[in-house]
Write a protein that holds these residues in place. Structure first.
Motif, PDB file in Angstrom:
ATOM      1  N   GLN A 140       0.812  -1.221   0.000  1.00 12.16           N
ATOM      2  CA  GLN A 140       0.000   0.000   0.000  1.00 12.16           C
ATOM      3  C   GLN A 140       0.848   1.276   0.000  1.00 12.16           C
ATOM      4  OE1 GLN A 140      -3.490   0.214  -0.083  1.00 12.16           O
ATOM      5  NE2 GLN A 140      -3.222  -1.927  -0.637  1.00 12.16           N
ATOM      6  N   ASN A 141       2.141   1.143   0.340  1.00 11.52           N
ATOM      7  CA  ASN A 141       3.020   2.317   0.386  1.00 11.52           C
ATOM      8  C   ASN A 141       3.784   2.517  -0.917  1.00 11.52           C
ATOM      9  OD1 ASN A 141       2.241   2.130   3.012  1.00 11.52           O
ATOM     10  ND2 ASN A 141       4.275   1.998   3.892  1.00 11.52           N
ATOM     11  N   VAL A 142       3.488   1.684  -1.916  1.00 10.11           N
ATOM     12  CA  VAL A 142       4.314   1.654  -3.121  1.00 10.11           C
ATOM     13  C   VAL A 142       3.497   2.030  -4.360  1.00 10.11           C
ATOM     14  CG1 VAL A 142       5.696   0.121  -4.599  1.00 10.11           C
ATOM     15  CG2 VAL A 142       5.803  -0.112  -2.111  1.00 10.11           C
ATOM     16  N   VAL A 143       4.136   2.819  -5.228  1.00  7.61           N
ATOM     17  CA  VAL A 143       3.574   3.093  -6.550  1.00  7.61           C
ATOM     18  C   VAL A 143       4.540   2.478  -7.567  1.00  7.61           C
ATOM     19  CG1 VAL A 143       2.963   4.894  -8.222  1.00  7.61           C
ATOM     20  CG2 VAL A 143       2.382   5.182  -5.813  1.00  7.61           C
ATOM     21  N   GLU A 148       6.202   1.968 -11.266  1.00  4.77           N
ATOM     22  CA  GLU A 148       6.520   2.592 -12.544  1.00  4.77           C
ATOM     23  C   GLU A 148       7.092   1.495 -13.436  1.00  4.77           C
ATOM     24  OE1 GLU A 148       9.043   6.073 -11.843  1.00  4.77           O
ATOM     25  OE2 GLU A 148       9.898   5.697 -13.819  1.00  4.77           O
ATOM     26  N   ILE A 188       3.641   5.250 -14.884  1.00  6.77           N
ATOM     27  CA  ILE A 188       3.000   4.707 -13.691  1.00  6.77           C
ATOM     28  C   ILE A 188       1.922   3.712 -14.097  1.00  6.77           C
ATOM     29  CG2 ILE A 188       1.453   5.299 -11.772  1.00  6.77           C
ATOM     30  CD1 ILE A 188       3.265   7.656 -11.210  1.00  6.77           C
ATOM     31  N   HIS A 247      -1.277   2.042 -12.765  1.00  7.75           N
ATOM     32  CA  HIS A 247      -2.218   2.318 -11.683  1.00  7.75           C
ATOM     33  C   HIS A 247      -2.684   1.022 -11.031  1.00  7.75           C
ATOM     34  CE1 HIS A 247      -1.964   6.487 -12.572  1.00  7.75           C
ATOM     35  NE2 HIS A 247      -2.107   6.200 -13.850  1.00  7.75           N
ATOM     36  N   ARG A 248      -3.194   1.186  -9.823  1.00  2.00           N
ATOM     37  CA  ARG A 248      -3.470   0.019  -8.971  1.00  2.00           C
ATOM     38  C   ARG A 248      -4.414  -0.994  -9.602  1.00  2.00           C
ATOM     39  NH1 ARG A 248      -3.258   2.664  -2.992  1.00  2.00           N
ATOM     40  NH2 ARG A 248      -0.991   2.795  -3.034  1.00  2.00           N
ATOM     41  N   ILE A 251       8.345   2.874  -6.355  1.00  2.00           N
ATOM     42  CA  ILE A 251       8.462   4.136  -5.609  1.00  2.00           C
ATOM     43  C   ILE A 251       7.859   3.884  -4.234  1.00  2.00           C
ATOM     44  CG2 ILE A 251       7.960   6.609  -5.638  1.00  2.00           C
ATOM     45  CD1 ILE A 251       7.231   6.242  -8.656  1.00  2.00           C
ATOM     46  N   SER A 252       8.729   3.784  -3.220  1.00  6.20           N
ATOM     47  CA  SER A 252       8.274   3.438  -1.862  1.00  6.20           C
ATOM     48  C   SER A 252       8.199   4.688  -1.005  1.00  6.20           C
ATOM     49  CB  SER A 252       9.258   2.472  -1.207  1.00  6.20           C
ATOM     50  OG  SER A 252       9.285   1.280  -1.924  1.00  6.20           O
TER      51      SER A 252
END
Lengths: 216, 65
Positions: free
Chosen positions: B29-32, B34, B39, B41-42, B59-60
């Motif tokens: 949940q803290n990560v996006v 790439e 990016i 998306h979830r 990206i943490s």
């Protein structure tokens, strides 16, 4: 816009601002709308910097109220404990610059309301403390508004080395400021939070005045 | 082989980004994510399949602000 505040005339106020602001920037900044997500240590300090610089329209979004434990780093006063952060911050900001437009929204930002909340932003400023909220905001902002710049904070806790806090360009429209590692378990102190807020605010001002955020 | 935050990682080609996240982080949940400079998306992580030479940046985010 009100012409006078506590006897100070709007024309005189902006003349004073222009004496010290970088030449030519004040007019550009007056036209801008920055939306700040979070009014804690980062958000309150970023908002003060943007207000003093003359950014014409700020929207501040936060769901929280002020607690004692906020006062070691967040720009609130003992007299404001218990108030919604957005209400108190607006009060404080208008004393620094009464001639800008400040909108406040007391709500929690979620993946459901993010599209609506940031629709009118020239720049999206992330200033949360919660890492899940930071990730949610980046995901949602880039999904709905891929062309809007997003400026974020990531890692500014403790009393670690000042110079570990940096501004990085993660993607063409995404800038992340911070040390990238300090989580807050070690405590949060005013100076590094202010340093990171300064990075975010300066990135925003550079974007609004058409300057590259980082050297090329 | 794929590249994850500058590190070569094998045995992930053909798997999804969600599979990769399960291996690489316990704080999803803290990560996006790439992928090749964009990016993901979830709602796309379960269906995006990794291919040879993909470049992934996780990206943490950490707490504090």
């Amino acid at each position: 816009m009100i012409p006078k505040f506590q006897g100070v005339d709007v024309e005189d106020f902006f003349m004073g601002m222009k004496e010290r602001n970088v030449a030519g920037t004040t007019e550009q900044l007056q036209k801008a709308h920055v939306i700040i997500a979070g009014a804690g240590g980062l958000g309150s300090n970023i908002a003060i910097a943007l207000t003093r610089s003359g950014v014409g329209h700020l929207t501040i979004i936060d769901f929280d109220t002020i607690e004692m434990s906020n006062l070691n780093r967040q720009q609130y006063k003992v007299s404001q404990i218990g108030l919604p952060k957005v209400t108190a911050l607006k009060q404080n900001l208008l004393e620094f610059n009464p001639f800008i437009e400040i909108d406040t929204v007391q709500t929690e930002i979620t993946s459901e309301n993010i599209a609506e909340l940031f629709a009118d932003a020239d720049i999206i400023c992330e200033a949360f403390d919660n890492p899940m909220a930071k990730a949610m905001l980046l995901d949602g902002a880039t999904k709905h508004y891929p062309n809007k710049p997003v400026v974020m904070g990531n890692g500014m806790a403790g009393l670690h080395l000042t110079n570990e806090i940096q501004t990085k360009q993660q993607l063409p429209n995404v800038y992340i400021c911070g040390d990238g590692y300090s989580k807050g378990m070690e405590g949060l102190m005013a100076p590094r939070v202010m340093v990171c807020a300064g990075h975010e605010a300066n990135a925003i001002l550079r974007l609004l005045t058409n300057q590259p955020v980082l050297s090329e | 082989m794929i590249n994850v935050n500058g590190e070569q990682v094998d045995q992930m080609v053909g798997k999804t980004l969600t599979d990769l996240l399960k291996v690489k982080t316990d704080m999803m949940q803290n990560v996006v994510v790439e992928l090749n400079g964009e990016i993901i998306h979830r709602d796309q992580l379960d269906t995006k399949i990794l291919v040879e030479n993909d470049h992934v940046e996780l990206i943490s985010f950490v707490g504090g602000g």
